[in-house]
Structure formats: C-alpha cells, structure tokens
Motif scaffolding. Structure first.
Motif, PDB file in Angstrom:
ATOM      1  N   LEU A 514      10.150  55.243  72.035  1.00  0.00           N
ATOM      2  CA  LEU A 514      11.248  55.838  70.611  1.00  0.00           C
ATOM      3  C   LEU A 514      11.653  55.115  69.847  1.00  0.00           C
ATOM      4  O   LEU A 514      12.394  54.745  69.822  1.00  0.00           O
ATOM      5  CB  LEU A 514      11.333  57.364  70.049  1.00  0.00           C
ATOM      6  CG  LEU A 514      10.864  58.515  70.967  1.00  0.00           C
ATOM      7  CD1 LEU A 514      11.095  59.903  71.271  1.00  0.00           C
ATOM      8  CD2 LEU A 514       9.044  59.288  70.714  1.00  0.00           C
ATOM      9  N   LYS A 515      11.016  54.142  68.511  1.00  0.00           N
ATOM     10  CA  LYS A 515      12.184  53.958  68.118  1.00  0.00           C
ATOM     11  C   LYS A 515      13.156  54.724  66.580  1.00  0.00           C
ATOM     12  O   LYS A 515      13.159  55.634  66.913  1.00  0.00           O
ATOM     13  CB  LYS A 515      10.969  53.479  66.916  1.00  0.00           C
ATOM     14  CG  LYS A 515      11.449  52.219  65.390  1.00  0.00           C
ATOM     15  CD  LYS A 515      10.641  51.395  64.417  1.00  0.00           C
ATOM     16  CE  LYS A 515      10.523  50.818  63.991  1.00  0.00           C
ATOM     17  NZ  LYS A 515      10.084  50.028  62.835  1.00  0.00           N
ATOM     18  N   GLU A 516      14.420  53.819  66.672  1.00  0.00           N
ATOM     19  CA  GLU A 516      15.199  54.344  66.513  1.00  0.00           C
ATOM     20  C   GLU A 516      15.230  55.021  65.167  1.00  0.00           C
ATOM     21  O   GLU A 516      14.484  54.227  64.209  1.00  0.00           O
ATOM     22  CB  GLU A 516      16.736  53.043  66.793  1.00  0.00           C
ATOM     23  CG  GLU A 516      17.837  53.529  66.358  1.00  0.00           C
ATOM     24  CD  GLU A 516      18.982  52.675  66.868  1.00  0.00           C
ATOM     25  OE1 GLU A 516      20.164  53.188  65.954  1.00  0.00           O
ATOM     26  OE2 GLU A 516      18.350  51.794  67.019  1.00  0.00           O
ATOM     27  N   PRO A 517      15.550  56.049  64.825  1.00  0.00           N
ATOM     28  CA  PRO A 517      14.930  56.412  63.613  1.00  0.00           C
ATOM     29  C   PRO A 517      16.247  56.088  63.288  1.00  0.00           C
ATOM     30  O   PRO A 517      17.344  55.015  63.191  1.00  0.00           O
ATOM     31  CB  PRO A 517      14.957  58.553  63.960  1.00  0.00           C
ATOM     32  CG  PRO A 517      16.410  58.144  64.312  1.00  0.00           C
ATOM     33  CD  PRO A 517      15.362  56.575  65.853  1.00  0.00           C
ATOM     34  N   PRO A 518      15.851  55.744  61.467  1.00  0.00           N
ATOM     35  CA  PRO A 518      17.683  55.359  60.487  1.00  0.00           C
ATOM     36  C   PRO A 518      18.373  56.429  60.393  1.00  0.00           C
ATOM     37  O   PRO A 518      18.617  57.293  61.062  1.00  0.00           O
ATOM     38  CB  PRO A 518      16.177  55.746  59.040  1.00  0.00           C
ATOM     39  CG  PRO A 518      15.029  56.022  59.605  1.00  0.00           C
ATOM     40  CD  PRO A 518      14.598  55.793  60.068  1.00  0.00           C
ATOM     41  N   PHE A 521      19.097  59.673  59.543  1.00  0.00           N
ATOM     42  CA  PHE A 521      18.615  60.227  59.928  1.00  0.00           C
ATOM     43  C   PHE A 521      19.705  60.801  60.976  1.00  0.00           C
ATOM     44  O   PHE A 521      19.744  62.216  60.949  1.00  0.00           O
ATOM     45  CB  PHE A 521      17.231  60.313  60.093  1.00  0.00           C
ATOM     46  CG  PHE A 521      16.159  60.797  60.501  1.00  0.00           C
ATOM     47  CD1 PHE A 521      15.520  61.928  60.099  1.00  0.00           C
ATOM     48  CD2 PHE A 521      16.685  60.992  62.125  1.00  0.00           C
ATOM     49  CE1 PHE A 521      14.783  63.144  60.650  1.00  0.00           C
ATOM     50  CE2 PHE A 521      15.689  62.172  62.775  1.00  0.00           C
ATOM     51  CZ  PHE A 521      14.934  62.756  62.195  1.00  0.00           C
ATOM     52  N   GLN A 522      19.623  60.443  62.368  1.00  0.00           N
ATOM     53  CA  GLN A 522      20.421  60.692  63.009  1.00  0.00           C
ATOM     54  C   GLN A 522      21.838  61.572  62.519  1.00  0.00           C
ATOM     55  O   GLN A 522      22.385  62.112  63.051  1.00  0.00           O
ATOM     56  CB  GLN A 522      21.061  59.435  63.297  1.00  0.00           C
ATOM     57  CG  GLN A 522      20.122  58.561  64.011  1.00  0.00           C
ATOM     58  CD  GLN A 522      20.736  57.038  65.419  1.00  0.00           C
ATOM     59  OE1 GLN A 522      21.733  57.131  65.790  1.00  0.00           O
ATOM     60  NE2 GLN A 522      19.709  56.759  64.518  1.00  0.00           N
ATOM     61  N   HIS A 552       6.668  63.268  61.622  1.00  0.00           N
ATOM     62  CA  HIS A 552       6.646  62.269  61.488  1.00  0.00           C
ATOM     63  C   HIS A 552       8.111  61.888  62.280  1.00  0.00           C
ATOM     64  O   HIS A 552       8.091  60.813  63.483  1.00  0.00           O
ATOM     65  CB  HIS A 552       7.185  61.329  60.277  1.00  0.00           C
ATOM     66  CG  HIS A 552       6.223  61.730  59.364  1.00  0.00           C
ATOM     67  ND1 HIS A 552       4.718  60.829  59.298  1.00  0.00           N
ATOM     68  CD2 HIS A 552       6.288  62.459  57.925  1.00  0.00           C
ATOM     69  CE1 HIS A 552       3.851  61.826  58.327  1.00  0.00           C
ATOM     70  NE2 HIS A 552       5.218  62.021  57.522  1.00  0.00           N
ATOM     71  N   LEU A 553       9.063  63.001  62.745  1.00  0.00           N
ATOM     72  CA  LEU A 553      10.228  62.334  63.605  1.00  0.00           C
ATOM     73  C   LEU A 553      11.168  63.027  64.174  1.00  0.00           C
ATOM     74  O   LEU A 553      12.322  63.697  64.269  1.00  0.00           O
ATOM     75  CB  LEU A 553      11.555  61.736  62.520  1.00  0.00           C
ATOM     76  CG  LEU A 553      11.394  60.439  61.946  1.00  0.00           C
ATOM     77  CD1 LEU A 553      12.643  60.130  60.709  1.00  0.00           C
ATOM     78  CD2 LEU A 553      10.739  59.629  62.738  1.00  0.00           C
ATOM     79  N   GLU A 556      12.564  62.571  67.395  1.00  0.00           N
ATOM     80  CA  GLU A 556      14.032  61.485  67.843  1.00  0.00           C
ATOM     81  C   GLU A 556      14.720  62.587  66.897  1.00  0.00           C
ATOM     82  O   GLU A 556      15.797  62.875  67.707  1.00  0.00           O
ATOM     83  CB  GLU A 556      13.597  60.531  66.793  1.00  0.00           C
ATOM     84  CG  GLU A 556      12.478  59.719  66.827  1.00  0.00           C
ATOM     85  CD  GLU A 556      11.117  59.347  66.656  1.00  0.00           C
ATOM     86  OE1 GLU A 556      11.236  60.498  66.209  1.00  0.00           O
ATOM     87  OE2 GLU A 556      10.693  58.829  66.687  1.00  0.00           O
ATOM     88  N   ASN A 590      14.515  54.760  75.810  1.00  0.00           N
ATOM     89  CA  ASN A 590      15.212  55.351  74.211  1.00  0.00           C
ATOM     90  C   ASN A 590      16.371  54.804  74.495  1.00  0.00           C
ATOM     91  O   ASN A 590      17.080  56.241  74.419  1.00  0.00           O
ATOM     92  CB  ASN A 590      14.816  56.695  74.155  1.00  0.00           C
ATOM     93  CG  ASN A 590      13.260  57.021  74.105  1.00  0.00           C
ATOM     94  OD1 ASN A 590      12.298  56.523  73.512  1.00  0.00           O
ATOM     95  ND2 ASN A 590      12.841  57.732  75.555  1.00  0.00           N
TER      96      ASN A 590
END
Length: 709
Positions: A514-518, A521-522, A552-553, A556, A590
C-alpha cells in the motif's frame, strides 16, 4: 372370483380372493374353454357368478400346482391348533407337489414330516403355534425382533447368525459368573465364647468363607462382541447390539450384599456401562442409517420391550429418537420454527435430544452440505449436556461461512445463542481467529468439513467490507483476553489487512504494498481512532466515519486503525507479550505503517525499551529462521527493514538494525544476496545520513567488506 388370461386364452385360472372363503385354501383351478368333456358335449350348462359377473361355460380338472400340504386337493387334511405327537388322520400322505409349511420345501424332503414331537405334516396357516414355528424356522433368532420375512435380507441374517453364536457363548460365561469364586478373608471377627483374636478362630473362619461374583469375564466377552458388531453393516450391527442389550439386561447379581469389585467386575456397574455404549451407538445409527420405516420402528419397539433392571432404568427411553420426518424437527430445519418449541394440546413441547443424537444429526446434515439447516437446528435444540452442546454451537459461525453468510457468521461469534451462555469468541483459538479473518477477508472457505482441515479453499460468497472486517476483528480480540495478549493474533490482523481479497486455492493470501497515504489523512484517522477503539471495547455498535473509510483509502485507514489498537495494547499489556518480531514482520512491505507504530512508541520510554528488548530477544533466538526468511524475501525487503530501524531518531531503536546487520555479517555464507544489500545501501545514501557513530561504523564496515572483494 377374478379371471386371469394365460397362454393366448387357451385356459382360464380361477383364484379365490379370500382364502378363508375357499374350501381348498390356496388351490388353483385351470379351466380350458376349448376342450369340452363328453358329458358337456351332450348338455352344456352356464355357470354364472352373479357377484363378479363371470360366466364359466367350460371347465376341466385343475392342473396341480405346488401348494402347502393343508391345501392339497388329493389328500384330505385335518386341522388342530398344535398337535405334534403324531400325524393326524391322513396328514402324512402327500402328492408330488405338497410342500412343508414349516420348512418351505417339498414335503418329501422334510426331515421332520412325521417325527414325534415335531410332526410338520400337521402344520397349517390357521394356527398361531404353527405360524410361530414357521417364523422361527425361516427367520431364526431374528423372530425375536418381530420381523416380516420380507424385511429379512442377507445383512440381517448375518447379524442374527453372529448373535446366536454370541448368546451361546454368553450363556457359558454367565453360568461361570453365577457359580462365583470362594474367597477366604484375611481377617475376620470371632463371635465365639471365649472370643479369639481376629483371624485365629477356625470356626468363625469357616463361616466367613465368602463367595465373590466377578462379572469381568462376561464384560470382556460382551465388549469383544460389540467391537465385532461395529465392523459389520448397519443392519447387522443393530441386530447384534439390540440382542446383546436384551441378554445383559436379564443378568442378575447373586450376591446378597454389595461387592465393590471395580467397574468391570461388579455387575451393577458393568451392565450400565455396556448399555451406555449400546444405546449411544444405536442412537447414532437411527439418525445416520436410512433404515426402512418399518424396520426402524421394530428396532425401537424391541428395545422398549426389554425388561430393564432397576440399576438400568435410566435407559428406558434411550431409543425414543425423533425421526427425520417429525413435525417439530422438520419445521425447525426449514426455518419455520426458530425457537424449537410448539404447543400440543395446551402443553409446550421442546426440541430436546441427547447429545449423541445431536452429534449424529449435525454429522449427517454437514455430509449433505445443508449448512443452513445445521445452524437452525443447533440454535433451536436443547440438551442436558450443556457443555457438549456448547461445543457444537461454537461451530455455528463456521457453518454460516460455509453457506456464504459471512456477516451473520461474524455476529454469531460475538453474540451467544441464548442469554445464559457466553459467546463463541471467548473460546476460539489463535489459529481459528486467523482462519475466520481469512474467510471474512476473501469470501472463501476450506473445502473440507472442518475449519482446521488443510487443503483446498473455495469461494462461496462476497467478503466483508474493510470497515466491517476491522470492527469485527477488533471486537473478537477485545472479547477474548487470551487472543488480545497473543502476538500471533495481532500479526494475523496486520497480515490480513495488508492482503488482497484474492485467495489461492491452496489458501495462501496475496500481500499488498500500500502506498503511504498523505500525512493529514493519517492524522485524521489517528484522531478518530481513539474514540472508535473505546466504543469497540465497550461493545457499542460503531459506525466508522465515511470521510475516513473512503472508497479510495479504506485499506490504508484499516491498517492505521490496527496500528493504533496495537499501540494501546502495548501501553497496557506489554508485560504479557511473549514476542513482538512477528508483529513487525506482518506489515510486509508496508513499512510506512510499521514506522508509524514505532514513532508513537518512542513517546513512552519504558514501552519503547520493552518493545526493543522483545525484538532483540526474538532475533537472537531465531537467527536461523530469520536468515531463511530473508533469503525468501530478498535484499530489497531486508534493506528496507534495516533502513527503517537504522534511521530511527531513537538510538535504542537503532540497536535492532545494528543487531540485524551483525547477524548478516556473521553469516555471509548463508546470505548470497548480501552484495545486493550493499548496493541498496549505496543507492539509499545510508553512509551519508546522520545515523550516529555506532550505526555509521557498522554500515561502513558492511559496505567495505564487499568493496574489498
């Protein structure tokens, strides 16, 4: 009379509809319409049967067909109820078509046709005595089960033969038991005058001679017979078990007082023990074996006819097993009755069954893959063995998964069947927790009957959504303290959330990177997670914010929520953890999520030190396993893992990276990928980062090893 045509209408057979109205019994007359007797050529008369409107214009003497002796038209027969002394009248006379009613073969071949005290020539079908004799001759010992001859097949006859042999052997062994063994007590009390010390009076010693009755020989014989019966076909097994039950139920204890000789030597202990085994097996057979209805009822009636002694009264209604077509049972299985009770004549009737019957029903329904019926039945049925029934009900969530209803399965884990029981989640194991999460994630189930079976997996329905999955997974952990404190369960949760919902047939998951979210967002998920986790712990029905669990996320967001749950667990229950390395490894590629967890641990010094010490201990104890794992994962993963720890701002956390690097350095012969790891360090610019003195030294040392080659 009814006419039957035969041989292109050359003759007519007249058969009586009612044997009782015929003077010739079962005799058969043939009438030829083409051949006229000389007398009838001169004068033909019509014979009319007005009742059935049949006209007979021509007739001739009947051809003699095979018949019982009492139906013979040539030799007269005298009937008596049970005369066996000598032949009556001319009953011994026969034609060449006379059959013995008892032996069911030609009278000329009957060995007891005129034998005194037997006299089969006097047998006929109007006597109960002779009918019983015939039944016993044809059915043998099976006559005790009141079976019709049409019911008896090869399996029943085989079982009857084995039962007869057993009864003969049992009679000999039982007689030995009744004879007893004379035993002289080592000490006895003297009642003479003058009174001698105990054990020294010959008169009282002779009177104290005790007869001991040991049932062990009979018990061993019956046990061997039951073992043999279980290897036979179902019908033979049932006959053998029922016959054995009748025989041992009639056994008496000749002892005048209680003799405590053990569970096999004391009759009043041994017989109930044997009956328990017999009735349990018969209960299962009545459910699992498709006996014809008449045979089923006769087996049950036979057992009920057995006169049980007082120490066996508890087995009186053991075989009152509800048939599959019973109204109450069928309505429960079809979902028309979810409570398992109905009112009959103003009285409540419950679906109550003994545990062996419940187990057998579940087994048969599972074999037929009727999983929804299994669930309905287990939720409605009642049993006096609450622990055994609870064990069966704990499988309800698995059966719901097999039927494709994963949401109901998740709820069933957390909610008990009734208010008096605790939920299934309290008793599931870490391995079962992993299997359930895998099923919820992928919509697939093991192809076998049991969730613990290794083998193929098949897709049966849509998987749970990520928001529902993370909620149910955390609720399970919060409901079971042994799961909550088990690092295997947390690593399972992280591994499942970091995998796709596609499952190989072998049951292996596909990990996702998984691509690291902004960062915003975290932070939003972390801010909302504290309140969500507290509500989940309180078993409140939580609704996850749609802004966080967006389409979309959502993967994550679930992973961040799990990270926050692990952090809370470490803050409260770190002393109970036995490992932490497997939790770190469960993040896979991840690394951003693992870094998020480690960064939050650094705010609590004692939690950070305790976690690092756990990881270092795991690395030290599992060096060989880790080297093999790194060989499979490759240098890219190992490089990311090392960089994660070496670049931590806290030096204590860097020690994990340094220890890992030392393991690789000391075992270069087992790390053919180490040169690629050196290239990874170069590309990542690790030598030029401000890692600290110790870290710089070890990294430079590792890189120099390969530069000097």
């Amino acid at each position: 009379m009814r006419p039957l045509k035969k041989e292109k209408e050359q003759s007519i057979i007249l058969i009586s509809d009612d044997e009782a109205e015929s003077t010739l019994g079962n005799s058969v007359l043939l009438v030829d319409p083409l051949e006229k007797p000389a007398l009838e050529e001169e004068k033909s008369e019509e014979v009319v049967d007005e009742e059935c409107e049949l006209v007979v214009t021509f007739c001739k003497q009947a051809n003699v067909m095979p018949h019982a002796r009492y139906d013979c038209t040539i030799h007269p027969f005298e009937r008596m109820e049970c005369d066996t002394c000598s032949p009556l009248g001319k009953n011994a006379d026969i034609c060449n078509q006379c059959y013995c009613y008892i032996c069911d073969k030609l009278a000329s071949e009957c060995e007891n046709w005129t034998t005194p005290s037997l006299c089969h020539c006097n047998a006929h079908n109007k006597s109960k005595f002779w009918k019983d004799q015939r039944d016993f001759a044809l059915a043998g010992i099976l006559v005790m089960f009141n079976l019709e001859l049409t019911d008896i097949d090869a399996d029943l006859r085989h079982g009857g033969d084995l039962l007869l042999k057993f009864i003969q052997e049992l009679s000999v062994e039982y007689n030995k038991y009744l004879f007893g063994e004379k035993m002289l007590p080592a000490q006895y009390e003297c009642f003479c005058l003058p009174k001698f010390p105990p054990g020294q009076c010959n008169i009282c010693g002779s009177r104290s001679m005790e007869v001991v009755y040991k049932y062990s020989g009979v018990f061993a014989l019956v046990t061997r017979f039951l073992n043999q019966a279980e290897r036979e076909n179902p019908k033979a097994t049932a006959v053998m078990f029922l016959g054995a039950a009748k025989e041992i139920a009639h056994h008496k204890d000749p002892a005048l007082s209680w003799q405590n000789l053990g569970h096999t030597a004391s009759l009043k202990i041994a017989v109930p023990c044997l009956l328990q085994r017999i009735t349990t097996q018969l209960q299962r057979m009545l459910v699992l074996c498709d006996f014809p209805k008449s045979l089923y009822e006769k087996f049950v009636n036979f057992f009920q006819s057995i006169s049980l002694p007082c120490h066996c009264f508890g087995f009186s209604n053991s075989l009152n097993v509800m048939p599959w077509d019973h109204v109450l049972l069928t309505t429960v299985l079809k979902g028309q009755n979810i409570t398992g009770q109905r009112t009959l004549k103003g009285r409540k009737v419950f679906l109550w069954e003994p545990l062996p019957v419940i187990e057998a029903r579940v087994e048969k329904l599972v074999d037929k893959k009727n999983y929804k019926e299994v669930v309905r039945y287990l939720r409605a049925v009642k049993c006096n063995d609450t622990k055994g029934l609870r064990h069966l009900r704990d499988k309800i969530p698995f059966y719901l998964c097999k039927s494709g209803d994963f949401l109901d399965a998740a709820h069933s884990l957390l909610f008990p069947v009734n208010s008096l029981a605790c939920c299934t989640a309290c008793r599931i194991t870490p391995f079962e927790y992993e299997v359930y999460l895998k099923m919820f994630r992928t919509g697939s189930v093991p192809a076998g009957k049991d969730m613990l079976d290794s083998g193929l997996w098949i897709t049966v329905g849509p998987p749970l959504k990520d928001g529902v999955l993370i909620k149910q997974a955390l609720k399970l952990l919060y409901s079971n303290m042994s799961l909550y404190r088990n690092p295997k369960c947390w690593s399972t949760l992280i591994m499942i959330l970091g995998s796709s919902n596609l499952l190989e047939k072998s049951g292996h998951l596909h990990p996702m990177s998984l691509k690291e979210p902004p960062l915003d967002f975290q932070e939003g998920v972390l801010a909302a997670s504290c309140g969500l986790l507290e509500e989940l712990k309180a078993k409140i029905n939580v609704s996850l914010p749609p802004s966080i669990f967006s389409p979309h996320l959502h993967h994550e967001a679930s992973l961040i929520l799990a990270v926050q749950a692990i952090q809370q667990m470490l803050f409260c229950d770190l002393p109970y953890l036995t490992s932490f390395l497997e939790i770190a490894l469960a993040f896979g590629n991840n690394f951003w999520a693992l870094r998020l967890l480690l960064d939050h641990l650094s705010y609590e010094e004692h939690i950070l030190h305790g976690t690092v010490n756990l990881i270092l201990r795991d690395l030290h104890c599992q060096k060989a396993a880790m080297l093999k794992l790194w060989q499979n994962l490759g240098p890219q993963y190992v490089g990311e893992f090392l960089c994660l720890f070496l670049t931590c701002r806290h030096k204590k956390m860097q020690s994990i990276g340094l220890f890992t690097l030392n393991i690789i350095t000391e075992n270069l012969h087992m790390c053919p990928w180490a040169k690629h790891l050196c290239n990874f360090f170069h590309n990542a610019g690790l030598r030029h980062l401000p890692l600290g003195t110790a870290a710089h030294h070890e990294v430079s040392k590792f890189i120099n090893i390969f530069e000097n080659l």
